[in-house]
Design an enzyme around this catalytic site. Structure first.
Site, PDB file in Angstrom:
ATOM      1  CB  SER A  64      58.108  14.805  45.476  1.00 29.21           C
ATOM      2  OG  SER A  64      58.800  15.728  44.725  1.00 29.21           O
ATOM      3  CE  LYS A  68      56.029  22.290  42.317  1.00 28.44           C
ATOM      4  NZ  LYS A  68      56.142  21.294  41.148  1.00 28.44           N
ATOM      5  CG  ASP A  87      54.731  18.812  39.174  1.00 29.29           C
ATOM      6  OD1 ASP A  87      53.834  19.042  39.888  1.00 29.29           O
ATOM      7  OD2 ASP A  87      55.611  18.639  39.282  1.00 29.29           O
ATOM      8  NE  ARG A  92      61.409  13.008  32.192  1.00 26.83           N
ATOM      9  CZ  ARG A  92      61.453  12.155  33.902  1.00 26.83           C
ATOM     10  NH1 ARG A  92      62.194  11.761  33.156  1.00 26.83           N
ATOM     11  NH2 ARG A  92      61.387  13.160  34.537  1.00 26.83           N
ATOM     12  CB  SER A 129      71.384  22.320  35.927  1.00 27.61           C
ATOM     13  OG  SER A 129      69.753  22.010  35.155  1.00 27.61           O
ATOM     14  CD  GLU A 154      55.970  18.912  34.473  1.00 30.00           C
ATOM     15  OE1 GLU A 154      56.417  19.923  34.926  1.00 30.00           O
ATOM     16  OE2 GLU A 154      56.480  17.692  35.262  1.00 30.00           O
TER      17      GLU A 154
HETATM   18  P1  0O2 Z   1      59.322  15.168  41.086  1.00 36.94           P
HETATM   19  O1  0O2 Z   1      58.787  15.334  41.807  1.00 36.94           O
HETATM   20  O2  0O2 Z   1      60.504  14.266  41.189  1.00 36.94           O
HETATM   21  O3  0O2 Z   1      59.531  14.673  38.823  1.00 36.94           O
HETATM   22  P2  0O2 Z   1      56.208  24.577  39.097  1.00 36.94           P
HETATM   23  O4  0O2 Z   1      55.543  23.136  39.123  1.00 36.94           O
HETATM   24  O5  0O2 Z   1      56.512  25.523  37.999  1.00 36.94           O
HETATM   25  O6  0O2 Z   1      56.000  25.010  40.156  1.00 36.94           O
HETATM   26  P3  0O2 Z   1      58.966  23.404  39.580  1.00 36.94           P
HETATM   27  O7  0O2 Z   1      58.293  22.446  40.162  1.00 36.94           O
HETATM   28  O8  0O2 Z   1      60.545  23.421  39.945  1.00 36.94           O
HETATM   29  O9  0O2 Z   1      57.927  24.337  40.117  1.00 36.94           O
HETATM   30  O10 0O2 Z   1      59.003  23.224  37.904  1.00 36.94           O
HETATM   31  P4  0O2 Z   1      59.612  23.127  36.984  1.00 36.94           P
HETATM   32  O11 0O2 Z   1      61.662  23.323  36.842  1.00 36.94           O
HETATM   33  O12 0O2 Z   1      59.243  23.463  36.110  1.00 36.94           O
HETATM   34  O13 0O2 Z   1      60.242  21.634  36.640  1.00 36.94           O
HETATM   35  C1  0O2 Z   1      60.614  20.270  37.636  1.00 36.94           C
HETATM   36  C2  0O2 Z   1      61.110  19.184  37.029  1.00 36.94           C
HETATM   37  O14 0O2 Z   1      61.402  19.204  35.587  1.00 36.94           O
HETATM   38  C3  0O2 Z   1      61.754  18.116  37.515  1.00 36.94           C
HETATM   39  O15 0O2 Z   1      60.745  17.599  38.796  1.00 36.94           O
HETATM   40  C4  0O2 Z   1      62.310  17.183  36.879  1.00 36.94           C
HETATM   41  O16 0O2 Z   1      61.846  16.482  36.238  1.00 36.94           O
HETATM   42  C5  0O2 Z   1      62.694  18.765  36.081  1.00 36.94           C
HETATM   43  N1  0O2 Z   1      64.313  19.185  36.081  1.00 36.94           N
HETATM   44  C6  0O2 Z   1      63.773  20.901  36.534  1.00 36.94           C
HETATM   45  N2  0O2 Z   1      64.700  20.771  35.951  1.00 36.94           N
HETATM   46  C7  0O2 Z   1      66.021  19.929  36.605  1.00 36.94           C
HETATM   47  C8  0O2 Z   1      67.426  19.988  35.834  1.00 36.94           C
HETATM   48  O17 0O2 Z   1      67.901  20.414  36.238  1.00 36.94           O
HETATM   49  N3  0O2 Z   1      67.939  18.499  36.081  1.00 36.94           N
HETATM   50  C9  0O2 Z   1      66.796  17.109  36.009  1.00 36.94           C
HETATM   51  N4  0O2 Z   1      67.665  16.242  35.902  1.00 36.94           N
HETATM   52  N5  0O2 Z   1      65.814  18.129  35.880  1.00 36.94           N
HETATM   53  C10 0O2 Z   1      65.751  18.669  35.970  1.00 36.94           C
HETATM   54  P5  0O2 Z   1      61.422  17.048  40.337  1.00 36.94           P
HETATM   55  O18 0O2 Z   1      60.480  18.925  40.573  1.00 36.94           O
HETATM   56  O19 0O2 Z   1      62.217  16.546  40.867  1.00 36.94           O
HETATM   57  O20 0O2 Z   1      59.948  16.807  40.636  1.00 36.94           O
END
Ligand code: 0O2
Length: 213
Positions: A64, A68, A87, A92, A129, A154
């Site tokens: 991941s 990123k 993050d 959580r 979503s 985060e």
């Molecule tokens: P991982 O590594 O699997 O935990 P930014 O940090 O602002 O540059 P980012 O990372 O897109 O950009 O930030 P965002 O969207 O605020 O937060 C991402 C994380 O939020 C995701 O982690 C999920 O934990 C959660 N999340 C965001 N959108 C969704 C969604 O539509 N469905 C679900 N189930 N979770 C979501 P990652 O990216 O998976 O990373």
């Protein structure tokens, strides 16, 4: 495609040699976990109730993190990754009621060992979503023998209903990684997210009627 894969391999190789870079993030997770377990115990002891239903910590997976770095075009230096990816360490916290999400935010804002850097409120403005959660970008203090570090992390705070939706949606989406899930399934997930909000709101009303804390 080959170019993309080569870039990913370059990032992966670089990160493999960064072992020590990740240690402060692990320390930060120990610190945060202990902080929240302490206030959980304090609240339960003083009020017979704690807003924390349960809590999990995680280090971002290498896969991941590589994705990123690639997507955000972050320079492959430790300083750039530390400044631009907040993050790597993640906590959580799941609550029973929506009010508890914001109560925890206020608690975090007041703490002297945590600096609040940013807030993304996906409860007030859910993602397309249907995803709902409150994300706090913070720095936490880690006290070492000879220095004090401030380490980014985060904190995601959400209710049990939001957590159920997010973890189930994540499992359902897993198979479609990189591709879009069918439109009708997307719509159904948005409806289910609305159903989770309905449940949260009704539970809050019941809380108002039945409980005084
Ligand atoms: P991982 O590594 O699997 O935990 P930014 O940090 O602002 O540059 P980012 O990372 O897109 O950009 O930030 P965002 O969207 O605020 O937060 C991402 C994380 O939020 C995701 O982690 C999920 O934990 C959660 N999340 C965001 N959108 C969704 C969604 O539509 N469905 C679900 N189930 N979770 C979501 P990652 O990216 O998976 O990373």
């Amino acid at each position: 495609m080959q170019n993309k894969n080569t870039k990913i391999e370059v990032i992966q190789k670089a990160l493999h040699n960064w072992g020590g870079f990740f240690i402060p993030y692990q320390m930060a997770l120990h610190e945060l976990e202990s902080d929240f377990k302490i206030i959980d115990l304090e609240w339960k002891t003083k009020h017979g109730y704690s807003p924390i239903e349960h809590l999990k910590t995680r280090m971002k997976t290498l896969k991941s993190l590589v994705e990123k770095i690639q997507n955000k075009e972050v320079s492959l230096t430790q300083e750039a990754v530390k400044n631009e990816i907040k993050d790597i360490a993640g906590v959580r916290i799941v609550t029973s009621f929506i009010d508890d999400v914001y109560m925890l935010k206020e608690h975090i804002k007041k703490r002297e060992d945590i600096r609040l850097l940013g807030v993304k409120d996906y409860i007030q403005e859910p993602k397309s979503s249907g995803y709902k959660s409150l994300h706090l970008i913070i720095e936490t203090q880690v006290i070492l023998s000879n220095e004090i570090l401030w380490v980014p992390a985060e904190i995601q705070i959400r209710t049990s209903a939001m957590d159920f939706w997010a973890s189930t949606e994540h499992k359902l989406n897993y198979k479609y990684q990189g591709e879009s899930i069918p439109e009708d399934a997307k719509k159904q997930l948005i409806e289910l997210s609305k159903a989770s909000s309905f449940m949260d709101n009704e539970m809050s009303k019941l809380r108002g009627k039945l409980l005084t804390y």
